[in-house]
Design a protein around this motif. Sequence first.
Motif, PDB file in Angstrom:
ATOM      1  N   THR A 337      17.171  17.676 -33.958  1.00 30.78           N
ATOM      2  CA  THR A 337      19.219  17.675 -33.013  1.00 30.78           C
ATOM      3  C   THR A 337      19.521  16.421 -32.980  1.00 30.78           C
ATOM      4  OG1 THR A 337      17.364  19.625 -31.710  1.00 30.78           O
ATOM      5  CG2 THR A 337      19.689  18.389 -31.134  1.00 30.78           C
ATOM      6  N   LEU A 338      18.451  15.385 -32.236  1.00 30.83           N
ATOM      7  CA  LEU A 338      19.420  14.821 -31.525  1.00 30.83           C
ATOM      8  C   LEU A 338      18.936  13.355 -32.683  1.00 30.83           C
ATOM      9  CD1 LEU A 338      18.490  13.754 -27.716  1.00 30.83           C
ATOM     10  CD2 LEU A 338      20.472  14.652 -29.161  1.00 30.83           C
ATOM     11  N   THR A 339      17.640  13.816 -33.167  1.00 34.88           N
ATOM     12  CA  THR A 339      17.059  12.347 -34.237  1.00 34.88           C
ATOM     13  C   THR A 339      17.420  13.600 -35.384  1.00 34.88           C
ATOM     14  OG1 THR A 339      14.942  13.031 -33.816  1.00 34.88           O
ATOM     15  CG2 THR A 339      15.518  11.602 -33.195  1.00 34.88           C
ATOM     16  N   GLN A 340      17.154  12.836 -37.001  1.00 38.04           N
ATOM     17  CA  GLN A 340      16.968  13.340 -37.774  1.00 38.04           C
ATOM     18  C   GLN A 340      15.445  13.973 -38.483  1.00 38.04           C
ATOM     19  OE1 GLN A 340      18.343  10.370 -41.222  1.00 38.04           O
ATOM     20  NE2 GLN A 340      19.383   9.201 -39.712  1.00 38.04           N
ATOM     21  N   ASN A 341      14.777  13.907 -37.755  1.00 43.52           N
ATOM     22  CA  ASN A 341      13.308  14.505 -38.209  1.00 43.52           C
ATOM     23  C   ASN A 341      12.927  13.484 -39.117  1.00 43.52           C
ATOM     24  OD1 ASN A 341      11.294  16.377 -37.777  1.00 43.52           O
ATOM     25  ND2 ASN A 341      12.482  18.064 -38.842  1.00 43.52           N
ATOM     26  N   GLN A 342      13.071  12.588 -40.036  1.00 41.58           N
ATOM     27  CA  GLN A 342      13.017  12.234 -41.322  1.00 41.58           C
ATOM     28  C   GLN A 342      12.582  10.506 -40.479  1.00 41.58           C
ATOM     29  OE1 GLN A 342      15.416  12.539 -44.426  1.00 41.58           O
ATOM     30  NE2 GLN A 342      15.184  10.663 -44.862  1.00 41.58           N
ATOM     31  N   MET A 343      11.050  10.106 -40.534  1.00 41.85           N
ATOM     32  CA  MET A 343      10.490   9.577 -40.173  1.00 41.85           C
ATOM     33  C   MET A 343      10.832   7.813 -41.296  1.00 41.85           C
ATOM     34  SD  MET A 343       8.575   9.880 -37.864  1.00 41.85           S
ATOM     35  CE  MET A 343       7.717   8.173 -37.561  1.00 41.85           C
ATOM     36  N   THR A 344      11.511   7.323 -40.592  1.00 38.80           N
ATOM     37  CA  THR A 344      12.435   6.805 -42.167  1.00 38.80           C
ATOM     38  C   THR A 344      11.518   4.255 -41.310  1.00 38.80           C
ATOM     39  OG1 THR A 344      14.158   7.439 -41.125  1.00 38.80           O
ATOM     40  CG2 THR A 344      14.471   5.022 -42.500  1.00 38.80           C
ATOM     41  N   THR A 412       3.199  13.870 -45.980  1.00 36.75           N
ATOM     42  CA  THR A 412       3.365  13.766 -44.091  1.00 36.75           C
ATOM     43  C   THR A 412       4.430  12.517 -44.108  1.00 36.75           C
ATOM     44  OG1 THR A 412       2.679  11.742 -44.755  1.00 36.75           O
ATOM     45  CG2 THR A 412       0.907  13.287 -43.724  1.00 36.75           C
ATOM     46  N   PRO A 413       5.243  13.028 -43.054  1.00 38.88           N
ATOM     47  CA  PRO A 413       6.732  12.468 -43.054  1.00 38.88           C
ATOM     48  C   PRO A 413       6.912  10.811 -43.503  1.00 38.88           C
ATOM     49  CG  PRO A 413       6.209  14.249 -41.540  1.00 38.88           C
ATOM     50  CD  PRO A 413       5.258  13.907 -42.175  1.00 38.88           C
ATOM     51  N   THR A 414       5.154  10.698 -42.540  1.00 37.85           N
ATOM     52  CA  THR A 414       4.937   8.506 -42.773  1.00 37.85           C
ATOM     53  C   THR A 414       4.675   8.835 -44.082  1.00 37.85           C
ATOM     54  OG1 THR A 414       3.985   9.169 -40.496  1.00 37.85           O
ATOM     55  CG2 THR A 414       3.201   7.327 -41.695  1.00 37.85           C
ATOM     56  N   GLU A 415       3.719   9.343 -44.771  1.00 38.01           N
ATOM     57  CA  GLU A 415       3.872   8.499 -46.263  1.00 38.01           C
ATOM     58  C   GLU A 415       5.176   8.510 -46.897  1.00 38.01           C
ATOM     59  OE1 GLU A 415       0.097  10.498 -47.692  1.00 38.01           O
ATOM     60  OE2 GLU A 415      -0.964   8.802 -46.567  1.00 38.01           O
ATOM     61  N   ALA A 416       5.916   9.878 -46.394  1.00 38.56           N
ATOM     62  CA  ALA A 416       7.332  10.046 -47.631  1.00 38.56           C
ATOM     63  C   ALA A 416       7.992   8.974 -47.035  1.00 38.56           C
ATOM     64  CB  ALA A 416       8.214  11.086 -47.119  1.00 38.56           C
ATOM     65  N   ALA A 417       8.318   8.111 -45.829  1.00 43.38           N
ATOM     66  CA  ALA A 417       8.600   6.642 -45.411  1.00 43.38           C
ATOM     67  C   ALA A 417       8.412   5.936 -45.719  1.00 43.38           C
ATOM     68  CB  ALA A 417       8.680   6.807 -43.585  1.00 43.38           C
ATOM     69  N   LEU A 418       7.037   5.738 -46.319  1.00 45.30           N
ATOM     70  CA  LEU A 418       6.524   4.507 -47.199  1.00 45.30           C
ATOM     71  C   LEU A 418       6.601   4.582 -48.516  1.00 45.30           C
ATOM     72  CD1 LEU A 418       2.688   4.225 -46.137  1.00 45.30           C
ATOM     73  CD2 LEU A 418       4.744   3.165 -45.245  1.00 45.30           C
ATOM     74  N   ILE A 419       7.069   6.066 -49.053  1.00 52.31           N
ATOM     75  CA  ILE A 419       7.746   5.973 -51.099  1.00 52.31           C
ATOM     76  C   ILE A 419       9.208   5.769 -50.747  1.00 52.31           C
ATOM     77  CG2 ILE A 419       8.181   8.039 -51.921  1.00 52.31           C
ATOM     78  CD1 ILE A 419       5.469   9.019 -51.309  1.00 52.31           C
ATOM     79  N   ILE A 420       8.976   6.201 -50.260  1.00 46.40           N
ATOM     80  CA  ILE A 420      11.068   5.688 -50.062  1.00 46.40           C
ATOM     81  C   ILE A 420      11.209   4.345 -50.063  1.00 46.40           C
ATOM     82  CG2 ILE A 420      13.284   6.207 -48.159  1.00 46.40           C
ATOM     83  CD1 ILE A 420      12.645   8.419 -49.700  1.00 46.40           C
ATOM     84  N   LEU A 421      10.377   3.703 -48.853  1.00 48.50           N
ATOM     85  CA  LEU A 421       9.773   2.322 -49.317  1.00 48.50           C
ATOM     86  C   LEU A 421      10.012   1.409 -50.461  1.00 48.50           C
ATOM     87  CD1 LEU A 421      10.603  -0.852 -47.026  1.00 48.50           C
ATOM     88  CD2 LEU A 421       7.841   0.061 -46.846  1.00 48.50           C
ATOM     89  N   LEU A 547       2.216  -4.809 -40.527  1.00 45.86           N
ATOM     90  CA  LEU A 547       2.996  -4.544 -40.370  1.00 45.86           C
ATOM     91  C   LEU A 547       4.506  -3.218 -40.633  1.00 45.86           C
ATOM     92  CD1 LEU A 547       2.401  -4.970 -36.538  1.00 45.86           C
ATOM     93  CD2 LEU A 547       0.869  -3.535 -37.653  1.00 45.86           C
ATOM     94  N   ALA A 548       4.074  -2.288 -40.578  1.00 46.01           N
ATOM     95  CA  ALA A 548       5.236  -1.332 -41.279  1.00 46.01           C
ATOM     96  C   ALA A 548       5.816  -0.857 -39.966  1.00 46.01           C
ATOM     97  CB  ALA A 548       5.317  -0.367 -42.212  1.00 46.01           C
ATOM     98  N   ALA A 549       6.786  -1.071 -39.045  1.00 41.83           N
ATOM     99  CA  ALA A 549       7.014   0.257 -38.065  1.00 41.83           C
ATOM    100  C   ALA A 549       8.343   1.111 -38.060  1.00 41.83           C
ATOM    101  CB  ALA A 549       8.314  -0.855 -37.058  1.00 41.83           C
ATOM    102  N   MET A 550       8.266   2.015 -37.750  1.00 36.30           N
ATOM    103  CA  MET A 550       9.201   3.218 -38.612  1.00 36.30           C
ATOM    104  C   MET A 550       9.228   4.359 -37.715  1.00 36.30           C
ATOM    105  SD  MET A 550       5.757   5.324 -40.456  1.00 36.30           S
ATOM    106  CE  MET A 550       5.266   3.790 -40.934  1.00 36.30           C
ATOM    107  N   SER A 551      10.173   5.144 -37.492  1.00 36.92           N
ATOM    108  CA  SER A 551      10.834   6.042 -36.009  1.00 36.92           C
ATOM    109  C   SER A 551      11.220   6.959 -37.020  1.00 36.92           C
ATOM    110  CB  SER A 551      11.864   5.002 -35.007  1.00 36.92           C
ATOM    111  OG  SER A 551      12.893   5.159 -35.194  1.00 36.92           O
ATOM    112  N   ASP A 552      12.060   8.255 -35.650  1.00 36.87           N
ATOM    113  CA  ASP A 552      12.888   9.398 -36.744  1.00 36.87           C
ATOM    114  C   ASP A 552      13.613   8.532 -36.082  1.00 36.87           C
ATOM    115  OD1 ASP A 552      13.480  11.845 -37.472  1.00 36.87           O
ATOM    116  OD2 ASP A 552      12.485  12.605 -35.695  1.00 36.87           O
TER     117      ASP A 552
END
Length: 931
Positions: A337-344, A412-421, A547-552
């Motif tokens: 709602t406020l966030t994209q529901n997509q780990m980045t 998982t969204p977390t691993e998906a964020a790593l693929i996008i990276l 380290l990789a720091a991520m958030s929604d």
Amino acid sequence: MANREASHIDDIARTSLDDLINQYQTTKLGLNDRQAAQRLEKYGENTIQAGAHRSELLIFIENFTSLMAILLWISGIIAIFAGMLELGIAIWAVNVINGCFSYWQQHAAQKATDSLKRLLPSYVKVIRNGQAKQIQVEKLVPGDLISLQAGDAIPADARVFSTANFQVDESSLTGESVPVEKNDQYRAGDGEFAQANVVFAGTIVTSGTANALVFATGMSTEFGRIARLTASQKKVVYPLQRELNRLTRQLTLIAILIGVAFFVLAIFFVHYPVAKSFIFALGMIVAFIPEGLLPTVTLSLAQGTQRMAKRHALLKNLSSVETLGETTVICSDKTGTLTQNQMTINHLWLSTGQFDVTGTGYYTNGVIQVNGQPVALKEASDLTMLVQIATLDNDTEVVEGKQTEKSKILGTPTEAALIILARKAGINFGEIKQKFSRLKELPFDSTRKLMSTITKTPAGKIQVNTKGALSSELQICDRILANGQVRPLTDQDRQMILAVNEKYAREGLRTLAFSFREVTAADPLSGRNLSDYTIQSAETHMIFVGLAAMSDPPRPEIFEAVKKCHQANIRIIMVTGDSPITAKSIATRIGITSPSARVVTGDQLAQLSDHALQQIVRNEVIFARVAPEDKFRIVSTCQQNGEIVASTGDGVNDAPALKRADIGIAMGITGTDVAKDAADMILTDDNFASIVSAIEEGRTVYSNLQKFLLYILNSNVPEAMPSVVFLLTRGLVPLPLTVMQILTVDLGTDLLPALGLGTEKSEPGIMKQPPRPQNSHLLNKSIIWKAFGLYGLWASVISTAAYFFVNYVNGWPNAALMTSGVGYAKATTMTLGAIIFCQIAAAMNCRTQLSSVFSIGIFSNRRIWLGIVAEILLLALLMNVPFLQEIFNTGPLTTAEWGVLFCIPIPLFLLEESRKWLVRRLKDHQSTKNN
């Protein structure tokens, strides 16, 4: 979750598998067919009952039974019994048309759906009679053993007894954006639905496989409990409905009192017969009951609904349009709602420093852009190694959507964020996995919180790649990569890494740590078989990389939307199932609250009294780790404080609050069908900013309602004035206006310009004003004064003068001409025409409250001008068509008389423009004086 229910889930989670099998009278080979059939009969089908669907006939009838509609039904009956059949039929026709239109709008916006049932899968794999088989999910019973794998929707509440890299997305229940790891070991966890060895109906398997024992199905599941909770919430009456009911009572009381007074005066003052006096009084009642108000309001709300649909907001009930304009508090979910529901990935930290990879951070052709500065990969070998590990130590795939479709995450969204990276780094996921062939995987588990892969490098060497929680990584690392060189990991290094990790945690970021190790000739594993690569032997003496720091991340448009809400004096309260740290970080970052805002968790909320909670929600507050009951308790408490509450959400857990709120707002793309069914409004673009646009539209609708209320009511005075003249002259002057002519104004000529007023655009600064007080009303002192004391008075004098003018031209005081024949018809027609042309001036005057109509453009609202043209044509038809002349007692006017009518609006319009100018000058003078 109630304490008893929480305890029940915990008891099941703590019970050993053997005891649980005995408790549910099953075996490790599953139930047999006879047992399954008996239990199906006992417990019923595994379906969610969203509540009894109301019949379409009942919904249809409700559109004809509002207070105003009932009044019109009664008015029609009275008219028919009084011998005025045409009048009665006309009034009833208004009711029928309006009711049908309201039903059509409602039916088009909300079709009856059993969305909770659709959310469950159609089939499930069970073990029965010792064999695996597919059965319909409705046939699942407590005691069944089920098999789950990635992509499955979990069909019932079940206790897990074996897993392999098993993770579940519980966001539809908890609001938590990150999948949770499940296994066969009890772990209470933090918050609701947190037992590690229990899975819940309505959640989704994101990775791995599991076997589980079903202990609850259908309405006995937590999913079903929320459905029952949602169904038990009675929808509040919309403020506009309450206000229209109040307005109807006011106008009805006024009309009846005036009718009774005129009935008595007609009998005792004019000495009319009782029957004739009754008809006379009925005419007065008809004059003061705005028959056109209900259809005008309905059509205006429908127009507002259509305009909002173009701004990505679908409303399921017309009355909820205006409710948005009254909103004082928005209780908003966070995830989706406020966030994209997509780990980045936000930051990458190495021993050489931090790399910000948000926005401008990306790789292109072997060069990384870090904060706008190019860095060659050969100069950033540590960074290259981290991205390489993130790619190799990864089981997720991102499937690109076709054309306008969104990409799908298989994992998982977390691993998906790593693929996008990795993609941003220019690394081809498929190619690198071919170059570094995977030999073995050591799956993630919640005990060690690590995942490792054993790969062969292009040079033929064996490499161990590990990612996971920092605390676990530091335990297995004794070296660190620094500028491409490996050196010992010192205590100072460890303290620095922990400090950085703590900093990220305070910012609401999640972290993953990465390490690797090459198996050299001197390594104990050198030359050994893959079976010797165990957790104990492989995950040791690792080289820490970073380290990789991520958030929604927040939605890009949310910042401006929140700013507009604050300008409009609308508070936003975040209510989420996510962690307190993450919730506060997001709320502070996007400006919902200040850093000093209080954070209340679900456990803390349970200890608060209703009075204490009422005090808390009046101030800056964030609610985290909350349960479904908590969400609608928060909404209810805000309502008890006198707030008009909008509640947003997309998950099953949001449904009770969405239904309880004054207006529930569901996400159209990511929202579950459950949330959409419970909501009043659906955002088709899942954009929080669309709520702000909808609120602006709601405020505009209310302002326009007042404009055409003023427009409709101001004609009541000139409609009633002829009867006053009749009484004051003791009947010597016949009625200058007939009942059917009064109805012509209320249902005919007034209607189209009033609809034009309903399409006026927002006046400047409407979103910089606070929400209107709840003790303010549609019919306020300003409208009463303008309608009855200003516009109405002007129109009364002019229309009465028009009546006497025609009589004078035709030989007044000739009593015969005044009471019958062409002369009387012409005089009443002139009275009717004068009222209509006074209404033309009123339509223009009502377009603004204080601004000059010239400032918004005389011809900027084409619908008003079309309405004006239409009412003039209608008047012409009534004057000249023979059968209409007979029904409405009208006659043709001369060219000179038409000329008089066309001159009427000009001075009335200029007088009102002068009054508005004077008021503006006085306000400006007062403002300057105060400053």
